[in-house]
Design an enzyme around this catalytic site. Structure first.
Site, PDB file in Angstrom:
ATOM      1  N   CYS A  80      48.896  24.971  41.101  1.00 48.51           N
ATOM      2  CA  CYS A  80      50.327  24.644  41.050  1.00 48.51           C
ATOM      3  C   CYS A  80      50.932  24.499  42.434  1.00 48.51           C
ATOM      4  O   CYS A  80      52.078  24.059  42.572  1.00 48.51           O
ATOM      5  CB  CYS A  80      51.074  25.702  40.249  1.00 48.51           C
ATOM      6  SG  CYS A  80      50.337  25.968  38.641  1.00 48.51           S
ATOM      7  N   HIS A 323      57.517  21.970  34.636  1.00 53.27           N
ATOM      8  CA  HIS A 323      56.491  22.304  35.628  1.00 53.27           C
ATOM      9  C   HIS A 323      55.323  21.317  35.559  1.00 53.27           C
ATOM     10  O   HIS A 323      54.313  21.579  34.917  1.00 53.27           O
ATOM     11  CB  HIS A 323      56.028  23.736  35.350  1.00 53.27           C
ATOM     12  CG  HIS A 323      55.058  24.293  36.338  1.00 53.27           C
ATOM     13  ND1 HIS A 323      54.945  23.839  37.636  1.00 53.27           N
ATOM     14  CD2 HIS A 323      54.125  25.294  36.220  1.00 53.27           C
ATOM     15  CE1 HIS A 323      54.002  24.531  38.264  1.00 53.27           C
ATOM     16  NE2 HIS A 323      53.488  25.405  37.424  1.00 53.27           N
TER      17      HIS A 323
END
Lengths: 379, 130
Positions: A80, A323
């Site tokens: 991420c 996200h």
């Protein structure tokens, strides 16, 4: 090291776009960033692209759509934190005098790949036992409650605030205000974390044009300077580590404060990695915004609201903005740059001058985290 | 003859009587202990890391009960970290319903994780809540 500046930023709306190709999602953000910077595509010397599941040569596929080819292009994976890694390397290329105009891209298309929770790796000890990402933060929550008396309502308050902020962000995925009761009554994912305290997988892209001092003067743009850039992997957990502390966040932020010559009290706006509600609460402590164990009080007293001591996740954060893993770090840069420029309309942080982005990536057995990136931007 | 094989290399030992022990590392220089074992000490970088066995009774450090799972797992399931004489180990709990909490005692027990193509049993571990 020379100074490096963000001359332009671009970002798609975050959401689910199953009908769009990843190259088109990426190209939309890049075009906006290039036009925002006022540079010609031919001026870009190097491009870094962060993504986790885009397959090979995503950077090349995106830039070929626009008409950029033949330059140095590097694709990067740091879970991420991939987009933040791309941003850091764009910074390094300029700061080290390698180039005057560098592009950083973060992009992801998850809607056709993953439904629900991201499956953990079977070749990782903890992954094999079902250590999914929400469980990591659920275990942090349990321990924080045990050590400091934090209540589930405190975690829910973080989610409440970020959803409230996202109502005012047209590029966020979820733009609906939720009550604390709705958040707590949504389905339990990993005790005590409920659905509305989890981020959502998304598609999307964000990009930034990073330039030298000479170039920013030539462009005549408001200079947003990259005052600090830190990227590190989490350290090994040896003996009596404290699960409520993200040591990589503590260390990376302290190094970034030192590099920028500021302290946490100087920050006006922060975009931090709120993949789950509890993450934001403990990162108040990890980033030094409040003493250890006082994260609950920090949110209860609304000190992280847009008009509080420091606005945390005015964009809505990962919790509400969505996200798209590899795009998240540059999505944070997009928000902070627009905040420093005063372009954020209803969610504008008054007179924002100093901003910080914080991105976490991945999980590895025995390590405190996969990756942690901290950047400080100053106008 | 049926044989026992560790479910993951370098993590677990199957002992006489079907008992198991986990394989930790203890640094010969700084003395720090960790699980799993690494080649070099992650704390001080020393090359000589000795093996030591982790097992017996431990205390729950933190845990959660998961109600969603990757496609092949059954829900709900309970996972967490347990302290065995100062070394923290991650694993899955059994016999946890309405008993599991931070501070509870658990026993490290062997667990059949599956069977190989040759018919050998893959041996793993679980934390049994006392």
């Amino acid at each position: 090291m020379s100074c490096a500046f963000v001359a332009g930023v671009g970002m798609t709306r975050f959401g689910r776009f199953p009908e769009r190709f990843i190259k088109d999602i990426g190209a939309e953000a890049v075009l906006e960033a290039i036009r925002d910077a006022g540079v010609n595509p031919a001026e870009i010397e190097v491009a870094y692209c962060g993504h986790t599941r885009g397959g090979s040569t995503v950077c090349q596929r995106i830039l070929n759509e626009i008409g950029i080819s033949g330059i140095e292009m590097v694709n990067m994976e740091d879970a991420c934190a991939s987009g933040s890694a791309a941003f850091r390397y764009a910074y390094l290329a300029v700061a080290n005098g390698m180039a005057d105009v560098v592009l950083a891209i973060g992009v992801e298309k998850l809607s056709d790949k993953i439904k629900g929770v991201i499956p953990p790796r079977k070749d990782d000890l903890e992954g094999l036992f079902g250590r999914i990402m929400p469980s990591v933060f659920a275990m942090i929550a349990k321990r924080h409650m045990y050590q400091y008396g934090t209540k589930v309502e405190h975690f829910a308050l973080v989610s409440y605030k970020n959803h409230l902020n996202a109502v005012k962000n047209p590029r966020a995925m979820y733009r609906k205000e939720l009550s604390v009761e709705e958040i707590l009554n949504s389905p339990v994912i990993c005790e005590p974390i409920t659905l509305y305290q989890c981020t959502a997988n998304a598609d999307g892209a964000a990009a930034a044009v990073v330039v030298s001092e000479r170039k920013i003067k030539q462009l005549g743009k408001l200079p947003v300077r990259i005052a600090a850039s830190v990227l590190c992997a989490g350290g090994a957990r040896v003996e009596d580590w404290d699960y409520t502390v993200s040591l990589s966040t503590v260390n990376a932020s302290r190094r970034a404060y030192e590099e920028a010559g500021i302290g946490p009290e100087d920050l006006d706006v922060i975009e931090l990695h709120d993949c789950f509600s509890v993450a934001e609460l403990v990162h108040y402590e990890n980033l030094g915004l409040c003493p250890k164990g006082e994260g609950a009080r920090f949110i209860e007293e609304k000190r992280s609201y847009i008009n509080g001591d420091v606005a945390v996740n005015p964009s809505g954060g990962l919790l509400s903005k969505g996200h798209p893993l590899g795009a998240t770090g540059l999505g944070q840069v997009y928000e902070v740059v627009q905040q420093l420029r005063g372009n954020c309309g209803e969610r504008q942080v008054e007179n924002a001058r100093v901003g910080l982005t914080h991105t976490m990536g991945g999980g590895v057995s025995g390590l405190e985290s996969g990756a942690c990136a901290v950047h400080i931007l100053v106008r | 003859m049926k044989k026992y094989r560790p479910f993951m290399k370098g993590v677990i030992k199957v002992k006489d009587g079907g008992k198991v022990a986990l394989i930790g590392g203890r640094c010969s220089r700084c003395g720090k202990r960790f699980f799993p074992r690494r080649v070099y000490c992650p704390a001080c970088g020393a090359e000589k890391v000795n093996e030591f066995e982790i097992g017996g009774t431990g205390i729950v450090y933190t845990y959660t009960v998961c109600h969603v799972a990757p496609p092949d797992a059954e829900v709900p399931y309970a996972i967490g970290y347990v302290d065995f004489d100062g070394v923290r180990v991650f694993g899955k709990f059994v016999n946890w319903q309405e008993r599991l909490d931070i501070g509870k005692e658990v026993e490290l027990i062997p667990w059949k994780e599956g069977v190989t193509e040759e018919g050998d049993e893959l041996i793993s571990y679980r934390f049994e809540v006392k």
